[in-house]
Design a protein around this motif. Structure first.
Motif, PDB file in Angstrom:
ATOM      1  N   ASP A  51      62.491  56.056 -39.952  1.00 45.89           N
ATOM      2  CA  ASP A  51      63.974  55.386 -40.481  1.00 45.89           C
ATOM      3  C   ASP A  51      63.491  54.382 -40.897  1.00 45.89           C
ATOM      4  O   ASP A  51      63.771  52.982 -40.574  1.00 45.89           O
ATOM      5  N   ASP A 102      66.004  57.158 -47.443  1.00 47.85           N
ATOM      6  CA  ASP A 102      65.550  56.037 -46.040  1.00 47.85           C
ATOM      7  C   ASP A 102      64.500  56.808 -44.807  1.00 47.85           C
ATOM      8  O   ASP A 102      64.172  55.680 -44.105  1.00 47.85           O
ATOM      9  N   ARG A 103      63.585  58.196 -44.987  1.00 43.93           N
ATOM     10  CA  ARG A 103      63.629  58.584 -44.571  1.00 43.93           C
ATOM     11  C   ARG A 103      61.353  58.690 -44.706  1.00 43.93           C
ATOM     12  O   ARG A 103      61.429  59.205 -45.832  1.00 43.93           O
ATOM     13  N   VAL A 121      57.951  60.163 -38.024  1.00 44.42           N
ATOM     14  CA  VAL A 121      58.798  59.953 -38.274  1.00 44.42           C
ATOM     15  C   VAL A 121      59.808  58.459 -38.773  1.00 44.42           C
ATOM     16  O   VAL A 121      59.716  58.424 -37.535  1.00 44.42           O
ATOM     17  N   ARG A 153      58.065  60.131 -48.774  1.00 45.83           N
ATOM     18  CA  ARG A 153      59.053  58.879 -48.152  1.00 45.83           C
ATOM     19  C   ARG A 153      60.208  59.197 -49.819  1.00 45.83           C
ATOM     20  O   ARG A 153      60.224  59.802 -50.866  1.00 45.83           O
TER      21      ARG A 153
END
Length: 95
Positions: A54, A20-21, A52, A17
Motif C-alpha cells: 500500500d 495506490d497498490r 503487496v 503498480r
C-alpha cells in the motif's frame, strides 16, 4: 521492473503498480539442509512469493502464494520448494 538484489539472497523479480497498490514478485534463495525431504547440504533451495504494498500507507503484506520464480536468480542445482514444504521443515526442526 527488472530483477535486482535486495539482500544476500532475495530479489524483486517483477512489479506492477495500479493506483495506490504495488505488487512485487519476489524470489528468495538459501542453502538446503541434508534432509530426506529436500536436498543435499550443497543444494540451494528457492521459494517464490508476492509482496503487496500500500504505497501511500507505506505498509506491505507478504503473500505466500508460491509465485513464479525468476530463472536469472537461481543458482546451478537450485530446487524450488513451496511454502508448505518450508513450513513442514521448520515444524520438524522445532520438535
Amino acid at each position: 521492473m527488472n530483477f535486482k538484489p535486495t539482500g544476500s539472497n532475495t530479489w524483486y523479480t517483477s512489479g506492477t503498480r495500479t493506483g495506490d497498490r504495488a505488487v512485487l514478485a519476489v524470489t528468495t534463495v538459501g542453502d538446503g539442509r541434508a534432509t530426506a525431504t529436500h536436498a543435499s547440504a550443497s543444494q540451494s533451495l528457492a521459494v517464490c512469493w508476492t509482496l503487496v504494498v500500500d504505497v501511500p500507507g507505506r505498509t506491505a503484506q507478504a503473500v505466500n502464494d508460491d509465485g513464479e520464480c525468476h530463472d536469472a536468480v537461481l543458482f546451478g542445482d537450485t530446487k524450488i520448494v513451496t511454502w508448505d514444504e518450508v513450513a513442514r521443515e521448520y515444524e520438524e526442526l522445532d520438535n
